[in-house]
Design a protein around this motif. Structure first.
Motif, PDB file in Angstrom:
ATOM      1  N   THR A 112      -0.771   1.342 -10.138  1.00 38.14           N
ATOM      2  CA  THR A 112      -1.477   0.589  -8.891  1.00 38.14           C
ATOM      3  C   THR A 112      -0.873  -0.262  -8.257  1.00 38.14           C
ATOM      4  O   THR A 112      -1.357  -0.835  -7.490  1.00 38.14           O
ATOM      5  CB  THR A 112      -2.801  -0.097  -9.508  1.00 38.14           C
ATOM      6  OG1 THR A 112      -2.188  -1.213 -10.288  1.00 38.14           O
ATOM      7  CG2 THR A 112      -3.674   0.672 -10.333  1.00 38.14           C
ATOM      8  N   HIS A 113       0.638   0.044  -8.499  1.00 36.50           N
ATOM      9  CA  HIS A 113       1.453  -0.975  -7.556  1.00 36.50           C
ATOM     10  C   HIS A 113       2.653  -0.281  -6.796  1.00 36.50           C
ATOM     11  O   HIS A 113       2.853   0.845  -7.253  1.00 36.50           O
ATOM     12  CB  HIS A 113       2.334  -1.835  -8.545  1.00 36.50           C
ATOM     13  CG  HIS A 113       1.548  -2.597  -9.456  1.00 36.50           C
ATOM     14  ND1 HIS A 113       1.001  -3.830  -9.003  1.00 36.50           N
ATOM     15  CD2 HIS A 113       0.762  -2.535 -10.651  1.00 36.50           C
ATOM     16  CE1 HIS A 113       0.376  -4.563  -9.987  1.00 36.50           C
ATOM     17  NE2 HIS A 113       0.178  -3.917 -10.831  1.00 36.50           N
ATOM     18  N   LEU A 114       2.836  -0.800  -5.523  1.00 40.54           N
ATOM     19  CA  LEU A 114       3.823  -0.482  -4.640  1.00 40.54           C
ATOM     20  C   LEU A 114       4.856  -1.512  -4.784  1.00 40.54           C
ATOM     21  O   LEU A 114       4.527  -2.501  -5.322  1.00 40.54           O
ATOM     22  CB  LEU A 114       3.413  -0.132  -3.521  1.00 40.54           C
ATOM     23  CG  LEU A 114       2.288   0.862  -3.182  1.00 40.54           C
ATOM     24  CD1 LEU A 114       1.827   0.889  -1.700  1.00 40.54           C
ATOM     25  CD2 LEU A 114       2.643   2.255  -3.610  1.00 40.54           C
ATOM     26  N   PHE A 115       6.152  -1.193  -4.252  1.00 40.29           N
ATOM     27  CA  PHE A 115       7.237  -2.365  -4.266  1.00 40.29           C
ATOM     28  C   PHE A 115       7.572  -2.556  -2.682  1.00 40.29           C
ATOM     29  O   PHE A 115       7.769  -1.651  -1.987  1.00 40.29           O
ATOM     30  CB  PHE A 115       8.332  -1.632  -5.061  1.00 40.29           C
ATOM     31  CG  PHE A 115       8.129  -1.309  -6.518  1.00 40.29           C
ATOM     32  CD1 PHE A 115       7.916  -2.230  -7.434  1.00 40.29           C
ATOM     33  CD2 PHE A 115       7.750  -0.096  -6.975  1.00 40.29           C
ATOM     34  CE1 PHE A 115       7.620  -2.247  -8.745  1.00 40.29           C
ATOM     35  CE2 PHE A 115       7.127   0.088  -8.126  1.00 40.29           C
ATOM     36  CZ  PHE A 115       7.205  -0.997  -9.214  1.00 40.29           C
ATOM     37  N   CYS A 116       7.831  -3.667  -2.683  1.00 39.65           N
ATOM     38  CA  CYS A 116       8.146  -4.286  -1.274  1.00 39.65           C
ATOM     39  C   CYS A 116       9.760  -3.835  -0.855  1.00 39.65           C
ATOM     40  O   CYS A 116      10.497  -3.900  -1.809  1.00 39.65           O
ATOM     41  CB  CYS A 116       8.051  -5.834  -1.340  1.00 39.65           C
ATOM     42  SG  CYS A 116       8.896  -6.496   0.006  1.00 39.65           S
ATOM     43  N   ARG A 117       9.673  -3.080   0.237  1.00 40.83           N
ATOM     44  CA  ARG A 117      11.116  -2.833   0.691  1.00 40.83           C
ATOM     45  C   ARG A 117      12.021  -4.049   0.965  1.00 40.83           C
ATOM     46  O   ARG A 117      13.256  -3.539   1.062  1.00 40.83           O
ATOM     47  CB  ARG A 117      10.988  -1.566   1.639  1.00 40.83           C
ATOM     48  CG  ARG A 117      10.548  -2.360   3.016  1.00 40.83           C
ATOM     49  CD  ARG A 117      10.833  -1.424   4.470  1.00 40.83           C
ATOM     50  NE  ARG A 117       9.867  -0.261   4.171  1.00 40.83           N
ATOM     51  CZ  ARG A 117      10.332   1.031   4.035  1.00 40.83           C
ATOM     52  NH1 ARG A 117      11.818   1.043   4.252  1.00 40.83           N
ATOM     53  NH2 ARG A 117       9.679   2.086   4.091  1.00 40.83           N
ATOM     54  N   LYS A 118      11.499  -4.957   1.134  1.00 38.63           N
ATOM     55  CA  LYS A 118      12.453  -6.113   1.508  1.00 38.63           C
ATOM     56  C   LYS A 118      12.656  -7.042   0.421  1.00 38.63           C
ATOM     57  O   LYS A 118      14.008  -7.185   0.187  1.00 38.63           O
ATOM     58  CB  LYS A 118      11.712  -6.998   2.567  1.00 38.63           C
ATOM     59  CG  LYS A 118      12.372  -8.148   3.140  1.00 38.63           C
ATOM     60  CD  LYS A 118      11.735  -9.026   3.982  1.00 38.63           C
ATOM     61  CE  LYS A 118      12.733 -10.244   4.603  1.00 38.63           C
ATOM     62  NZ  LYS A 118      11.861 -11.080   5.465  1.00 38.63           N
ATOM     63  N   CYS A 119      11.708  -7.107  -0.515  1.00 41.61           N
ATOM     64  CA  CYS A 119      12.165  -8.052  -1.500  1.00 41.61           C
ATOM     65  C   CYS A 119      12.069  -7.548  -3.096  1.00 41.61           C
ATOM     66  O   CYS A 119      12.438  -7.960  -3.956  1.00 41.61           O
ATOM     67  CB  CYS A 119      11.190  -9.410  -1.698  1.00 41.61           C
ATOM     68  SG  CYS A 119       9.634  -9.121  -2.341  1.00 41.61           S
ATOM     69  N   GLY A 120      11.457  -6.155  -3.123  1.00 39.46           N
ATOM     70  CA  GLY A 120      11.311  -5.646  -4.260  1.00 39.46           C
ATOM     71  C   GLY A 120       9.960  -6.281  -5.117  1.00 39.46           C
ATOM     72  O   GLY A 120       9.891  -5.425  -6.260  1.00 39.46           O
ATOM     73  N   ALA A 121       9.381  -6.968  -4.554  1.00 39.87           N
ATOM     74  CA  ALA A 121       8.046  -7.206  -5.597  1.00 39.87           C
ATOM     75  C   ALA A 121       7.255  -6.427  -5.686  1.00 39.87           C
ATOM     76  O   ALA A 121       6.983  -5.543  -4.625  1.00 39.87           O
ATOM     77  CB  ALA A 121       7.606  -8.746  -4.971  1.00 39.87           C
ATOM     78  N   SER A 124       6.389   5.011   2.816  1.00 38.28           N
ATOM     79  CA  SER A 124       6.331   4.291   1.319  1.00 38.28           C
ATOM     80  C   SER A 124       7.684   4.437   0.479  1.00 38.28           C
ATOM     81  O   SER A 124       8.506   5.445   1.003  1.00 38.28           O
ATOM     82  CB  SER A 124       5.107   5.202   0.364  1.00 38.28           C
ATOM     83  OG  SER A 124       5.431   6.660   0.444  1.00 38.28           O
ATOM     84  N   VAL A 125       7.790   3.728  -0.304  1.00 37.71           N
ATOM     85  CA  VAL A 125       9.079   3.845  -1.492  1.00 37.71           C
ATOM     86  C   VAL A 125       8.138   4.113  -2.604  1.00 37.71           C
ATOM     87  O   VAL A 125       7.226   3.567  -3.214  1.00 37.71           O
ATOM     88  CB  VAL A 125       9.714   2.482  -1.126  1.00 37.71           C
ATOM     89  CG1 VAL A 125      10.343   2.249   0.103  1.00 37.71           C
ATOM     90  CG2 VAL A 125       8.919   1.382  -1.528  1.00 37.71           C
ATOM     91  N   ALA A 126       9.143   4.906  -3.518  1.00 34.36           N
ATOM     92  CA  ALA A 126       8.663   5.294  -4.775  1.00 34.36           C
ATOM     93  C   ALA A 126       9.182   3.861  -5.897  1.00 34.36           C
ATOM     94  O   ALA A 126       8.317   3.712  -6.848  1.00 34.36           O
ATOM     95  CB  ALA A 126       9.300   6.384  -5.269  1.00 34.36           C
ATOM     96  N   THR A 127      10.444   3.500  -5.640  1.00 33.69           N
ATOM     97  CA  THR A 127      10.721   2.586  -6.640  1.00 33.69           C
ATOM     98  C   THR A 127      11.253   1.484  -6.024  1.00 33.69           C
ATOM     99  O   THR A 127      11.760   1.483  -4.827  1.00 33.69           O
ATOM    100  CB  THR A 127      12.091   3.309  -7.512  1.00 33.69           C
ATOM    101  OG1 THR A 127      13.163   3.398  -6.732  1.00 33.69           O
ATOM    102  CG2 THR A 127      11.588   4.621  -8.316  1.00 33.69           C
ATOM    103  N   ALA A 128      10.974   0.477  -6.924  1.00 33.63           N
ATOM    104  CA  ALA A 128      11.721  -0.760  -6.157  1.00 33.63           C
ATOM    105  C   ALA A 128      13.265  -0.882  -6.029  1.00 33.63           C
ATOM    106  O   ALA A 128      13.740  -1.619  -5.114  1.00 33.63           O
ATOM    107  CB  ALA A 128      11.544  -1.903  -7.330  1.00 33.63           C
TER     108      ALA A 128
END
Lengths: 225, 135
Positions: B51-60, B82-86
């Motif tokens: 259920t989570h995505l990852f912030c492209r700026k800080c990785g959270a 969107s991005v897949a992995t932190a």
């Protein structure tokens, strides 16, 4: 040519190692390795010499506030164990302390009960207390789990431990010296005014004994011998 | 799973150590989510079932549906490509050479033990001192 007096000296340093004592602890650390040489030289100037010298250290803080309220070493033989003594001093960290009074009287009790050498003549058993704080009455923290068994129950009993010309339960009257670097505060004032063989160098509360240089401290110790 | 740098426990599916920011080892549970695709850029999707995505700026980690990263305020990947992995999301800022040098020097401040004259370590203190004990 004047004859030099030769002494067998045991010293017990009671050091208040709470946070404000950083300055004097740093000063002692800087000079730990040369302490034996400095004392010997100062004694020579006073036409005295050392046959033997041992030093032990008691670090005290506050039984209520601190995890390590009362820590002690064995005696170090100087100069043979000068390096170990220096390492010991350098390991002391000025930290902690809760309320302003610390538990200096308990440290004094431990110091009196040191395993003083009984060999040789001209013995000197010198206790040096370094603190910039007043002290709790003895037994203040007796309800604490770390509080040791066997402590004097009050100041009168501690005074008996120190002794006088008539009784000397734990430390020889002629040999004992107490050099007190402490504020003019309750119980330290009692010690100064009622105990014999005490030299008091008043310190300013909370200032880490900044008013005394290392040389003055060595001079004070040697004056007591 | 534990961080190789600082030893802190890393939550399952976490891409970075929450304590020191070191990228976590890649584990099999992290798989791209084929259901999430970006019409503008190639799909870089979050782990399957996550259920989570990852912030492209800080990785959270960012909960799916959130519009902003709760940690740094960056717009959430759902509103952007969107991005897949932190690891792909988080890109350390490029520092100029003098800043890189400073960054290289910084760990020395972090890992250097205190000098013995300034306080010593507990181990050294314990070597010489013991509890004064009962009288």
């Amino acid at each position: 040519m004047a004859l030099k007096m030769t002494y067998n000296v045991d010293m017990c340093f009671c050091i208040d190692a709470t946070g404000s004592m950083g300055p004097v602890i740093s000063r002692v650390k800087e000079n730990a390795l040369s302490f034996y040489k400095d004392v010997t030289q100062e004694m020579e100037r006073k036409q005295k010499s050392l046959n033997s010298m041992r030093v032990r250290v008691i670090v005290f803080r506050d039984y209520v506030a601190d995890e390590e309220p009362m820590m002690a070493t064995k005696f170090f033989e100087l100069p043979a164990q000068a390096a170990q003594f220096e390492a010991c001093i350098n390991s002391i960290e000025a930290k902690g302390g809760g309320d302003e009074p610390e538990d200096g009287l308990e440290a004094l009790a431990y110091a009196i009960r040191s395993d003083w050498t009984k060999e040789g003549t001209k013995r000197r058993n010198v206790i040096v207390v370094w603190t910039d704080a007043s002290t709790h009455e003895i037994g203040y923290a007796k309800s604490q789990p770390k509080y040791p068994k066997g402590m004097p129950k009050d100041f009168n009993e501690l005074t008996q431990w120190w002794g006088d010309s008539q009784m000397e339960p734990y430390i020889k009257n002629a040999a004992k010296r107490l050099v007190l670097f402490a504020p003019n505060a309750p119980y330290w004032q009692h010690v100064t005014s009622t105990w014999n063989n005490v030299i008091h160098y008043p310190s300013t509360a909370g200032k880490g004994l900044a008013e005394y240089t290392y040389k003055e401290i060595v001079d004070a110790i040697c004056n007591s011998i | 799973m534990y961080c190789k740098k600082c030893g802190a426990e890393i939550r399952r599916n976490a891409k970075f150590c929450a304590k020191c920011g070191t990228p976590a080892p890649v584990v099999d549970s992290v798989r791209p989510d084929p259901t999430h695709s970006d019409p503008v850029r190639p799909a870089v999707t979050p782990p399957a079932g996550s259920t989570h995505l990852f912030c492209r700026k800080c990785g959270a980690e960012i909960r799916r549906g959130a519009k902003f990263c709760a940690k740094c305020g960056e717009t959430a990947p759902s509103a952007k490509p969107s991005v897949a992995t932190a690891a792909e999301a988080y890109k350390p800022p490029v520092k100029p050479p003098e800043e890189v040098k400073k960054a290289e020097e910084a760990p020395k401040l972090i890992i250097t033990l205190p000098e013995t004259k300034s306080g010593g370590s507990n181990g050294q203190f314990d070597e010489w001192f013991s509890d004064a004990g009962d009288l």
